[in-house]
Write an enzyme that holds these catalytic residues in place. Sequence first.
Site, PDB file in Angstrom:
ATOM      1  N   SER A  76     106.246  77.975  97.781  1.00  0.00           N
ATOM      2  CA  SER A  76     105.783  77.061  98.806  1.00  0.00           C
ATOM      3  C   SER A  76     104.348  77.661  99.255  1.00  0.00           C
ATOM      4  O   SER A  76     104.303  78.905  99.206  1.00  0.00           O
ATOM      5  CB  SER A  76     106.925  76.766 100.004  1.00  0.00           C
TER       6      SER A  76
ATOM      7  N   TYR B  55     112.115  80.078 107.372  1.00  0.00           N
ATOM      8  CA  TYR B  55     111.813  79.477 106.177  1.00  0.00           C
ATOM      9  C   TYR B  55     110.723  80.096 105.386  1.00  0.00           C
ATOM     10  O   TYR B  55     110.834  80.442 104.102  1.00  0.00           O
ATOM     11  CB  TYR B  55     111.255  78.014 106.384  1.00  0.00           C
TER      12      TYR B  55
HETATM   13  O1  NJP Z   1     113.850  68.658  98.999  1.00  0.00           O
HETATM   14  P1  NJP Z   1     115.051  67.512  98.560  1.00  0.00           P
HETATM   15  P2  NJP Z   1     112.716  68.943  97.829  1.00  0.00           P
HETATM   16  N1  NJP Z   1     123.452  73.996  96.221  1.00  0.00           N
HETATM   17  O2  NJP Z   1     115.824  67.675  99.966  1.00  0.00           O
HETATM   18  C1  NJP Z   1     119.570  70.785  96.437  1.00  0.00           C
HETATM   19  C2  NJP Z   1     110.644  73.183  98.139  1.00  0.00           C
HETATM   20  N2  NJP Z   1     109.388  72.713  99.006  1.00  0.00           N
HETATM   21  O3  NJP Z   1     112.690  68.255  96.626  1.00  0.00           O
HETATM   22  O4  NJP Z   1     123.207  69.678  96.700  1.00  0.00           O
HETATM   23  C3  NJP Z   1     122.986  73.452  95.270  1.00  0.00           C
HETATM   24  O5  NJP Z   1     114.714  66.269  98.136  1.00  0.00           O
HETATM   25  C4  NJP Z   1     119.964  69.283  97.067  1.00  0.00           C
HETATM   26  O6  NJP Z   1     120.935  68.900  96.354  1.00  0.00           O
HETATM   27  P3  NJP Z   1     122.562  68.814  96.956  1.00  0.00           P
HETATM   28  C5  NJP Z   1     111.658  73.298  98.845  1.00  0.00           C
HETATM   29  O7  NJP Z   1     111.888  74.575  99.760  1.00  0.00           O
HETATM   30  C6  NJP Z   1     109.339  71.452  99.415  1.00  0.00           C
HETATM   31  O8  NJP Z   1     111.347  68.867  98.587  1.00  0.00           O
HETATM   32  O9  NJP Z   1     122.832  67.417  96.295  1.00  0.00           O
HETATM   33  N3  NJP Z   1     121.699  72.519  95.556  1.00  0.00           N
HETATM   34  C7  NJP Z   1     118.545  68.700  96.534  1.00  0.00           C
HETATM   35  O10 NJP Z   1     118.585  68.369  95.046  1.00  0.00           O
HETATM   36  C8  NJP Z   1     112.861  73.344  97.828  1.00  0.00           C
HETATM   37  O11 NJP Z   1     112.877  74.725  97.389  1.00  0.00           O
HETATM   38  C9  NJP Z   1     108.235  70.985  99.852  1.00  0.00           C
HETATM   39  O12 NJP Z   1     122.258  68.280  98.303  1.00  0.00           O
HETATM   40  C10 NJP Z   1     121.268  72.580  96.660  1.00  0.00           C
HETATM   41  C11 NJP Z   1     117.670  69.832  96.709  1.00  0.00           C
HETATM   42  O13 NJP Z   1     118.135  71.212  96.834  1.00  0.00           O
HETATM   43  C12 NJP Z   1     112.397  72.642  96.750  1.00  0.00           C
HETATM   44  O14 NJP Z   1     111.064  72.262  97.055  1.00  0.00           O
HETATM   45  C13 NJP Z   1     107.262  71.717 100.262  1.00  0.00           C
HETATM   46  C14 NJP Z   1     121.983  73.181  97.846  1.00  0.00           C
HETATM   47  C15 NJP Z   1     116.641  69.616  97.687  1.00  0.00           C
HETATM   48  O15 NJP Z   1     115.860  68.378  97.612  1.00  0.00           O
HETATM   49  C16 NJP Z   1     112.914  71.211  96.452  1.00  0.00           C
HETATM   50  O16 NJP Z   1     112.954  70.444  97.792  1.00  0.00           O
HETATM   51  C17 NJP Z   1     107.269  73.003  99.864  1.00  0.00           C
HETATM   52  C18 NJP Z   1     123.155  74.080  97.491  1.00  0.00           C
HETATM   53  N4  NJP Z   1     123.820  74.763  98.369  1.00  0.00           N
HETATM   54  C19 NJP Z   1     108.497  73.652  98.996  1.00  0.00           C
HETATM   55  N5  NJP Z   1     121.360  72.810  98.947  1.00  0.00           N
HETATM   56  C20 NJP Z   1     108.287  69.464 100.587  1.00  0.00           C
HETATM   57  N6  NJP Z   1     109.102  68.448 100.208  1.00  0.00           N
HETATM   58  O17 NJP Z   1     107.441  69.148 101.580  1.00  0.00           O
HETATM   59  C21 NJP Z   1     120.437  72.070  98.646  1.00  0.00           C
HETATM   60  O18 NJP Z   1     106.291  73.841 100.257  1.00  0.00           O
HETATM   61  N7  NJP Z   1     120.564  71.734  97.215  1.00  0.00           N
END
Ligand code: NJP
Length: 241
Positions: free
Chosen positions: A136, A149
């Site tokens: 990020s 974070y």
């Molecule tokens: O967010 P979101 P993003 N085990 O909430 C999964 C980084 N980032 O695409 O388990 C397995 O749509 C969750 O799946 P589920 C951010 O830090 C973002 O933005 O089904 N999976 C979902 O697929 C992150 O590292 C921004 O709930 C788990 C996914 O994670 C990455 O981008 C800015 C889980 C999250 O999808 C993807 O996030 C930035 C678990 N225990 C960095 N917990 C931004 N959006 O602005 C969660 O700088 N997931």
Amino acid sequence: KDKVVVITGASSGIGAATVSVLAQAGAKLVIGARREERLQELATKFGAAQVVFQKTDVTDKASVQALVDLAVTKFGRVDVLYNNAGLMPISELAELKVDEWERMIDVNIKGVLYGIAAVLPIMIKQNGGQVITTDSVAGHVVHPGTAVYAGTKYAIQAIMDGLRQEQAAHHIRTTMISPGAVNTELFSTITDPTRRAAVEKDEKENGLAAEDVANAVLYAIDQPENVGINEILMRPVSQVR
Ligand code: NJP
């Protein structure tokens, strides 16, 4: 290309967009997250010969290992691991949301380490591979409210650069994808309603599209094997810090 790519956090946002972009480019994908029905939809869209899924919780070491094992069973190798799962329940330290700090450490740091642990023996044996992690802008800059974070994302900078240095001799490439605001569901993990609404509005109005980030992942994978794209830092033009 026909690379075998394992993706965590593939059920929404950047992960789901990356599944589509890489599948269209011809990759074979093994995708994990907790929301199985979302994974099922993606697998159905591209077909089980190309996309297979498994319910995965990255806070559980055995669950991450099982996802990587599925790639080996189904496709015989792992060319790329994309550690993308992440949470961002931001709050100021004095709010003492200790459980949320622990969740971020478990998913954003330990989840990545479990992924690395699962693929390293395979990639060392293959004498090649690529580990990608979603980092990020918060791995470079901290604001009030993002201390923990950002701390998890700064930690990833150290872990990924250590991996790069240690595994250079085995031709294992490392890439951090470091976006600013992206229009995804990430805001939904913020528990303070005012803060959540502000981040949601900003991501929706100003954020990059998840596909913009997915295209950066494709770029990093698609380079010649001796080209390591170690980090891609990308912001919406309107984002100053
Ligand atoms: O967010 P979101 P993003 N085990 O909430 C999964 C980084 N980032 O695409 O388990 C397995 O749509 C969750 O799946 P589920 C951010 O830090 C973002 O933005 O089904 N999976 C979902 O697929 C992150 O590292 C921004 O709930 C788990 C996914 O994670 C990455 O981008 C800015 C889980 C999250 O999808 C993807 O996030 C930035 C678990 N225990 C960095 N917990 C931004 N959006 O602005 C969660 O700088 N997931």
